[in-house]
Motif scaffolding. Structure first.
Motif, short mmCIF file in Angstrom:
data_model
loop_
_atom_site.label_atom_id
_atom_site.label_comp_id
_atom_site.label_asym_id
_atom_site.label_seq_id
_atom_site.Cartn_x
_atom_site.Cartn_y
_atom_site.Cartn_z
N SER A 105 -6.39 28.24 70.60
CA SER A 105 -7.66 28.06 69.89
C SER A 105 -8.73 29.00 70.44
O SER A 105 -8.82 29.22 71.65
N GLU A 106 -9.55 29.56 69.56
CA GLU A 106 -10.59 30.50 69.99
C GLU A 106 -11.88 29.81 70.39
O GLU A 106 -12.82 30.45 70.85
N THR A 107 -11.95 28.50 70.26
CA THR A 107 -13.21 27.79 70.50
C THR A 107 -13.10 26.79 71.66
O THR A 107 -13.83 25.81 71.70
#
Length: 231
Positions: A105-107
């Protein structure tokens, strides 16, 4: 396929009645469906697999001791130990695959990164316990790398953050049990305990933190007494 809400609800029901295999099944499907978890959902995932693998690790240790006491007369214990070993490897493999998805996940916030890297380290550590030779060495290297990644990500967190404290606890155990580095295990446990004790603005989950601090202090006392006895 059940919706995410249904899966979490089912996992919580399974948790209440301690059916951790069903709990793990629900959380596995949840991650495979949507690989982003809230803090509560992370805890559900961790608890499910910790209990699933933990019961088998305990059984594996007992069976190994039985084999060692009478190696020529324990075919049944050997059969069961090998079967439990296989199950541990399969469950750990599932966790490592799920954690890789979650780390994609990028967040991710700092705490989530620490949580997942720590899980990576933990489950490679469990694999080390049931591996041999070169395979064992490779698993130990992967556990060490994951713990180092977790520790780097944990720097912004408060000393009393429960995830950071549990990381310190587990890494110190890794140094003691797997690497046989008693001095570094003691140093890590002591520094984490002292830093948390000196934190003037403790984390909001300080009750959880205190429980982990007690474990750190208990391990430190035990390890130091063993070292003193050898001297």
């Amino acid at each position: 396929m059940a919706g995410n809400v249904d899966l979490i609800g089912r996992a919580k029901v399974a948790q209440k009645v301690e059916l951790y295999d069903y709990m793990a099944e629900c959380m596995k499907e949840r991650v495979e469906t949507t690989p982003v978890l809230s803090a509560e959902e992370r805890d559900l995932l961790s608890e499910a697999y910790k209990n699933e693998v933990g019961s088998r690790r305990s059984a594996w240790r007992i069976l190994t001791n039985v084999e060692h006491r009478a190696p020529d007369d324990n075919r049944e214990a050997t059969w069961l130990r090998e079967r439990v070993e296989t199950e541990i490897k399969e469950l750990c493999g599932d966790v490592l695959t799920l954690v890789d998805k979650l780390l994609g996940s990028e967040t991710l916030e700092d705490e989530a990164q620490v949580f997942y890297y720590k899980m990576n380290g933990d489950y490679y550590r469990y694999l080390v316990e049931v591996s041999y030779g070169e395979d064992r060495d490779n698993k130990a290297k992967k556990a060490k790398k994951a713990y180092e990644q977790a520790w780097a990500a944990a720097k912004p967190l408060r000393a009393t953050n429960p995830v950071k404290l549990e990381l310190a606890l587990n890494v110190s155990v890794f140094h003691y049990e797997i690497l046989n580095q008693v001095d570094s295990a003691c140093t890590m446990a002591r520094e984490a305990f002292d830093a948390a004790l000196a934190d003037e603005s403790p984390d909001c989950n300080y009750g959880v933190s205190q429980a982990i601090m007690i474990q750190l202090r208990g391990n430190l006392t035990l390890w130091q007494s063993e070292t003193n006895a050898e001297d």
